[in-house]
Design an enzyme around this catalytic site. Structure first.
Site, PDB file in Angstrom:
ATOM      1  N   MET A 247     -92.703  55.839  -3.105  1.00 45.31           N
ATOM      2  CA  MET A 247     -93.512  56.478  -4.149  1.00 45.31           C
ATOM      3  C   MET A 247     -94.738  55.628  -4.469  1.00 45.31           C
ATOM      4  O   MET A 247     -95.374  55.803  -5.510  1.00 45.31           O
ATOM      5  CB  MET A 247     -92.666  56.703  -5.407  1.00 45.31           C
ATOM      6  CG  MET A 247     -91.496  57.650  -5.138  1.00 45.31           C
ATOM      7  SD  MET A 247     -90.882  58.485  -6.604  1.00 45.31           S
ATOM      8  CE  MET A 247     -90.356  57.102  -7.583  1.00 45.31           C
TER       9      MET A 247
ATOM     10  N   ALA B 282     -97.236  52.260  -5.285  1.00 43.43           N
ATOM     11  CA  ALA B 282     -97.213  51.039  -6.113  1.00 43.43           C
ATOM     12  C   ALA B 282     -96.410  49.977  -5.364  1.00 43.43           C
ATOM     13  O   ALA B 282     -95.427  49.418  -5.859  1.00 43.43           O
ATOM     14  CB  ALA B 282     -96.649  51.306  -7.506  1.00 43.43           C
TER      15      ALA B 282
ATOM     16  N   HIS C 225     -91.084  46.903  -0.494  1.00 46.12           N
ATOM     17  CA  HIS C 225     -91.504  47.974   0.424  1.00 46.12           C
ATOM     18  C   HIS C 225     -91.964  47.381   1.758  1.00 46.12           C
ATOM     19  O   HIS C 225     -91.654  47.902   2.823  1.00 46.12           O
ATOM     20  CB  HIS C 225     -92.663  48.774  -0.186  1.00 46.12           C
ATOM     21  CG  HIS C 225     -92.341  49.485  -1.464  1.00 46.12           C
ATOM     22  ND1 HIS C 225     -92.880  49.104  -2.673  1.00 46.12           N
ATOM     23  CD2 HIS C 225     -91.552  50.552  -1.737  1.00 46.12           C
ATOM     24  CE1 HIS C 225     -92.451  49.910  -3.633  1.00 46.12           C
ATOM     25  NE2 HIS C 225     -91.637  50.788  -3.097  1.00 46.12           N
TER      26      HIS C 225
ATOM     27  N   GLN D  94     -88.002  64.530  -9.061  1.00 45.34           N
ATOM     28  CA  GLN D  94     -86.879  63.596  -9.203  1.00 45.34           C
ATOM     29  C   GLN D  94     -86.939  62.820 -10.519  1.00 45.34           C
ATOM     30  O   GLN D  94     -86.093  61.980 -10.788  1.00 45.34           O
ATOM     31  CB  GLN D  94     -86.786  62.643  -8.010  1.00 45.34           C
ATOM     32  CG  GLN D  94     -87.815  61.532  -7.977  1.00 45.34           C
ATOM     33  CD  GLN D  94     -87.687  60.691  -6.725  1.00 45.34           C
ATOM     34  OE1 GLN D  94     -87.926  61.151  -5.608  1.00 45.34           O
ATOM     35  NE2 GLN D  94     -87.290  59.433  -6.899  1.00 45.34           N
TER      36      GLN D  94
ATOM     37  N   GLY E 122     -84.082  50.952   0.884  1.00 46.12           N
ATOM     38  CA  GLY E 122     -83.686  49.689   0.263  1.00 46.12           C
ATOM     39  C   GLY E 122     -82.379  49.830  -0.510  1.00 46.12           C
ATOM     40  O   GLY E 122     -82.160  50.830  -1.198  1.00 46.12           O
TER      41      GLY E 122
ATOM     42  N   VAL F 210     -85.162  42.860  -2.106  1.00 38.18           N
ATOM     43  CA  VAL F 210     -86.118  41.744  -2.187  1.00 38.18           C
ATOM     44  C   VAL F 210     -86.341  41.446  -3.673  1.00 38.18           C
ATOM     45  O   VAL F 210     -86.540  42.369  -4.477  1.00 38.18           O
ATOM     46  CB  VAL F 210     -87.442  42.098  -1.479  1.00 38.18           C
ATOM     47  CG1 VAL F 210     -88.461  40.980  -1.651  1.00 38.18           C
ATOM     48  CG2 VAL F 210     -87.191  42.384  -0.005  1.00 38.18           C
TER      49      VAL F 210
ATOM     50  N   SER G  64     -89.646  45.895  -8.229  1.00 36.80           N
ATOM     51  CA  SER G  64     -89.691  47.323  -8.536  1.00 36.80           C
ATOM     52  C   SER G  64     -91.117  47.676  -8.930  1.00 36.80           C
ATOM     53  O   SER G  64     -91.800  46.877  -9.577  1.00 36.80           O
ATOM     54  CB  SER G  64     -88.756  47.627  -9.714  1.00 36.80           C
ATOM     55  OG  SER G  64     -89.054  48.892 -10.252  1.00 36.80           O
TER      56      SER G  64
ATOM     57  N   ARG H 193     -91.831  49.597 -11.160  1.00 36.42           N
ATOM     58  CA  ARG H 193     -91.847  49.686 -12.627  1.00 36.42           C
ATOM     59  C   ARG H 193     -91.997  48.316 -13.291  1.00 36.42           C
ATOM     60  O   ARG H 193     -92.295  48.256 -14.494  1.00 36.42           O
ATOM     61  CB  ARG H 193     -90.586  50.382 -13.134  1.00 36.42           C
ATOM     62  CG  ARG H 193     -90.542  51.883 -12.806  1.00 36.42           C
ATOM     63  CD  ARG H 193     -89.322  52.545 -13.439  1.00 36.42           C
ATOM     64  NE  ARG H 193     -89.277  53.980 -13.202  1.00 36.42           N
ATOM     65  CZ  ARG H 193     -88.731  54.555 -12.134  1.00 36.42           C
ATOM     66  NH1 ARG H 193     -88.207  53.811 -11.176  1.00 36.42           N
ATOM     67  NH2 ARG H 193     -88.725  55.875 -12.010  1.00 36.42           N
TER      68      ARG H 193
HETATM   69  P1  AMP Z   1     -89.679  53.663  -4.276  1.00 39.91           P
HETATM   70  O1  AMP Z   1     -91.134  53.566  -3.962  1.00 39.91           O
HETATM   71  O2  AMP Z   1     -89.258  52.933  -5.507  1.00 39.91           O
HETATM   72  O3  AMP Z   1     -89.161  55.069  -4.191  1.00 39.91           O
HETATM   73  O4  AMP Z   1     -88.944  52.882  -3.102  1.00 39.91           O
HETATM   74  C1  AMP Z   1     -89.158  53.209  -1.749  1.00 39.91           C
HETATM   75  C2  AMP Z   1     -88.141  52.485  -0.925  1.00 39.91           C
HETATM   76  O5  AMP Z   1     -88.296  51.081  -1.104  1.00 39.91           O
HETATM   77  C3  AMP Z   1     -86.698  52.831  -1.333  1.00 39.91           C
HETATM   78  O6  AMP Z   1     -85.893  52.931  -0.177  1.00 39.91           O
HETATM   79  C4  AMP Z   1     -86.323  51.648  -2.183  1.00 39.91           C
HETATM   80  O7  AMP Z   1     -84.930  51.393  -2.211  1.00 39.91           O
HETATM   81  C5  AMP Z   1     -87.057  50.524  -1.465  1.00 39.91           C
HETATM   82  N1  AMP Z   1     -87.228  49.404  -2.377  1.00 39.91           N
HETATM   83  C6  AMP Z   1     -87.764  49.420  -3.625  1.00 39.91           C
HETATM   84  N2  AMP Z   1     -87.696  48.207  -4.197  1.00 39.91           N
HETATM   85  C7  AMP Z   1     -87.089  47.396  -3.292  1.00 39.91           C
HETATM   86  C8  AMP Z   1     -86.695  46.020  -3.291  1.00 39.91           C
HETATM   87  N3  AMP Z   1     -86.910  45.233  -4.331  1.00 39.91           N
HETATM   88  N4  AMP Z   1     -86.083  45.544  -2.192  1.00 39.91           N
HETATM   89  C9  AMP Z   1     -85.847  46.333  -1.116  1.00 39.91           C
HETATM   90  N5  AMP Z   1     -86.170  47.641  -1.055  1.00 39.91           N
HETATM   91  C10 AMP Z   1     -86.780  48.164  -2.135  1.00 39.91           C
END
Ligand code: AMP
Length: 281
Positions: free
Chosen positions: A30, A32, A37, A61, A149, A178, A187, A189
């Site tokens: 998503m 950011a 990532h 979502q 992740g 990570v 994150s 966020r």
């Molecule tokens: P998001 O942009 O938050 O939807 O995350 C995209 C992907 O990156 C998802 O598969 C998350 O689980 C993964 N992800 C987000 N934060 C982390 C992190 N700290 N370590 C590993 N993977 C991550």
């Protein structure tokens, strides 16, 4: 690196590459973007000829409208980060492109126990929204492998179930969490936390690490209560849930001798921002 906005263009680029015998890895996000990532992108690059990253803040979502409104959107910086990481294609569609106004996103999925607990219980509709978008993304980017992740531990279980229910020919690769140097799980966020909340948020991972040690000497229920009371003692943090579950079924466990691997999953409000993390036992 090429940035694509249209479904048709993206789908034909990926199909052409596959027809030429290239292997394709896909990282749905998503945006950011942060080092978490990037770790998924790097893994995909090691294991595939071509890496495609999608950037789409998926409105369906988000059960909390405010969370959707404040979610950080940083496409330009994301593309710079991805280009530096060696990503080949970015798919960044608009909401209208993914969800045309005349075709409601009405698919419903059923994940049984996997969606009845934790994030599923606290964010009604969240995993259905995740399943709808991930199924669409897998149709648009029919990759050989997709990278997720373990930070979103329950989401990974949902994706495995989606792929098996819909017979999607894609391999799901689970990637480790990570963390920031102080231990906070990275994150998107985190950037929304006030400096005070950011400083105190470190207590979430610190408590989980301490719980891992403590698990050697106390029972499951006592440990759950200890994690909640330790974090709730911090005035900047409020536990929404903490549960210790069997890693495949996500059923709550109440004894360390129960079969299967055990994972402790937590959601915490740090002011207005909701953070999740998990740890294996
Ligand atoms: P998001 O942009 O938050 O939807 O995350 C995209 C992907 O990156 C998802 O598969 C998350 O689980 C993964 N992800 C987000 N934060 C982390 C992190 N700290 N370590 C590993 N993977 C991550």
């Amino acid at each position: 690196m090429q940035v694509l906005h249209r479904i048709a263009d993206t789908n034909s680029v990926v199909n052409e590459l596959k027809n030429k015998g290239k292997t394709v890895g896909f990282v749905p996000t998503m945006g950011a973007l942060h080092a978490g990532h990037v770790s998924l992108v790097e893994r995909s690059k090691r294991e595939n000829d071509i890496t495609v990253v999608s950037i789409f803040v998926n409105p369906i979502q988000f059960n909390d409208k405010k969370d959707l409104e404040r979610y950080p959107r940083t496409l330009e910086a994301d593309c710079a980060l991805l280009a530096a990481a060696g990503c080949d294609y970015v798919f960044a569609p608009s909401v209208d492109e993914m969800y045309p106004a005349n075709a409601a996103a009405s698919e419903t999925y059923s994940f049984g126990q996997l969606e009845a607990v934790m994030e599923g219980a606290h964010r009604p509709g969240h995993f259905n929204g995740v399943a709808v978008v991930v199924k669409r993304l897998f149709d648009i980017v029919p990759a050989h492998r997709a990278y997720f992740g373990l930070k979103d531990f329950q989401q990974v279980a949902i994706i495995h179930s989606l792929v098996s229910q819909k017979n999607i020919p894609i391999q799901i690769i689970e990637c480790p969490i990570v963390r920031e140097p102080d231990g906070l799980a990275m994150s998107s966020r985190n950037t929304l936390l006030t400096p005070e909340h950011r400083k105190n948020a470190v207590q979430i991972s610190q408590t989980l690490f301490a719980a891992q040690e403590k698990a050697k000497s106390v029972g499951v229920d006592e440990l759950k209560a200890w994690v909640c009371s330790t974090i709730n003692a911090n005035p900047f943090l409020e536990v929404e849930y903490f549960d210790i579950v069997e890693s495949k079924s996500l059923s709550s466990v109440n004894s360390w001798s129960a079969p299967g691997n055990k994972v402790g999953c937590i959601a915490v409000k740090a002011g207005l921002i909701r953070l999740i993390d998990n740890i294996s036992f």
